[in-house]
Design an enzyme around this catalytic site. Sequence first.
Site, PDB file in Angstrom:
ATOM      1  CE1 TYR A   1       4.238  -6.637   4.284  1.00  0.00           C
ATOM      2  CE2 TYR A   1       3.757  -8.978   4.529  1.00  0.00           C
ATOM      3  CZ  TYR A   1       3.756  -7.825   3.767  1.00  0.00           C
ATOM      4  OH  TYR A   1       3.265  -7.856   2.483  1.00  0.00           O
TER       5      TYR A   1
ATOM      6  CG  ASP B  77      -2.084  -0.808   1.181  1.00  0.00           C
ATOM      7  OD1 ASP B  77      -2.501  -1.133   0.053  1.00  0.00           O
ATOM      8  OD2 ASP B  77      -2.632  -1.164   2.245  1.00  0.00           O
TER       9      ASP B  77
END
Lengths: 245, 245
Positions: free
Chosen positions: B110, B52
Site C-alpha cells: 500500500y 474502503d
Amino acid sequence: MRRIKLTVAYDGTAYHGWQVQPNGVTIEGELNKALSSLFGEKIEVIGASRTDSGVHALGNIAVFDTETRMPADKIAYALNQRLPEDIRIRKSEEAAPDFHPRKCESVKTYEYRIYHDKFPLPTRRLYTHYSYADFDILAMKEAAAYLTGEHDFQSFCASGSQAETTVRTVYAAEVFEEGKEIVIRISGGGFLYNMVRIIAGTLMAVGQGVYPPEHMREIIEAKDRSAAGPTAPAKGLTLISYEFP
Amino acid sequence: MRRIKLTVAYDGTAYHGWQVQPNGVTIEGELNKALSSLFGEKIEVIGASRTDSGVHALGNIAVFDTETRMPADKIAYALNQRLPEDIRIRKSEEAAPDFHPRKCESVKTYEYRIYHDKFPLPTRRLYTHYSYADFDILAMKEAAAYLTGEHDFQSFCASGSQAETTVRTVYAAEVFEEGKEIVIRISGGGFLYNMVRIIAGTLMAVGQGVYPPEHMREIIEAKDRSAAGPTAPAKGLTLISYEFP
C-alpha cells in the site's frame, strides 16, 4: 481602489473552461461569485489565460479591483474558504492599479501529458491523454526543437481564430518521460488558440512515425492548419505558470 | 468451468468501496455487472482486498468462474469496453480452479500519500491527504522502522474488527518524499481493518512532533487502539499490488 493579483490552480474536469458563459459553470464565474460574496461588492476578475473546458492549471493569473482593506496575502485564505475544492488560490498579492495580465509581457509554460501503457490508469485518466501507441521519444524531441524561436505559427492555430497576427515566440519546447507519461513542456511569449494542443497532436504523429521530425519545418512553412496534426484532447493539458518578467 | 484472475485498477472516488452493498455503487458490483453482461451468465467475483470507500487501487485482484472459451488474455480488453473509465482491468489470466485470493499466501503493498504545501493542489486532491503542517521526515522514517517484522498490531486495528488474531507481519515500511508529497509505502503478508490508515495517522503524528519515533514501540506494546494516532482519510490510500509469491 486596490488591484489584487491572484495565482489560481484548478482541476478543469468539472468546468466549462475559464471564461464566464451563459450556460455552464466556469472558473471565472466561481471566482467572481466567491469574491463578490467575500467583499460584498460586485467583483469581476480579469483572467490571464482563458483556458478551454477540461484544461487544468497550476498557475493561471487573475486580477480584480476592490475597496477592501484586508491585507493582500490574507485574501487567498479567505477566498479558498468560499471556493470549491477543485479551485485553489495559491497566492494573493498587491498589483499596480493599471496591471492587466493580458496586456503585459509574459512567459507562459504549458505541459501536455500522454499516458502510454497497455491500459490506461484510472487515477491519471483526468490529467493525461491515454495512448496505446508506441512513441519514438527521440524523434519527438528532435521535432520539438524546430518550434523554438519566432515563427508564424498559423499551421498550429485553430481555424476561426481572431488573432491579429499568428507570429509567436517559443522559448523552449522539450519532450521527456516521467514513468509511463510522456511530457511535452513548452514555454513562450504567447500561444494561439489551441496551439499547444495542435503541437501535442503533431508531436504525437511524429512519435508514431506518421512523418519524420524534419517535416516540422515544412509544417511551419505551410502556414496552413491542415498541414499539422490533430488537436490533442483538452484533459492532457495543464497551464503550469504564467509569469511577468 | 474455468477460473480467471483479474488485476484491477480503479479510482475509488466515485465508489462506496469494493464490496457489493444494497445502496451505493461499488467496484465489485460494477465488475459483476460487466462480467455477467459480457458472458451472459450470472457471475460474481471473489475480491482479494475489500478496499474502503474512496481508497484507490493499481493492482487489486479478483477471480471468477466462467464457461466462456474466450482466451484468458482477451478478457481484459472485452471487459474494459463494458466498465466505466475509472475501473480498468490491467491483466486477465487463467488461474487454478481452487485459487482463492484471500486464502493464499500473499504480499500486499500500500501507499499512503500526504500532499504537504501552503495550499492543496486541486489536481492531486482526490489522491492525497492534504496537510499544511511541517513534517519531520527523518522522524517518520525512524518510526516506520519499528513496524517491520511480526507484531501484534491490535493498536492499529479499528475497533469492532472481527479478525481472529491481530498478529501480522510487515515486510517493509518506508517513508520518502516525491516533490511535495510524502509517501508512506508499506508491504506485508496481511493488514487489519484500517491498519494502513491508522499507521499513516500515527506516522503523521510523529512527523509533527506529537511523540518521538521511539514511542512507536510503546504504541505497539499497548495493544490498544487508543494508544495509536488517528485514522488518516481514505483518499490518500492506494493499494499498489497484491501478489502471490
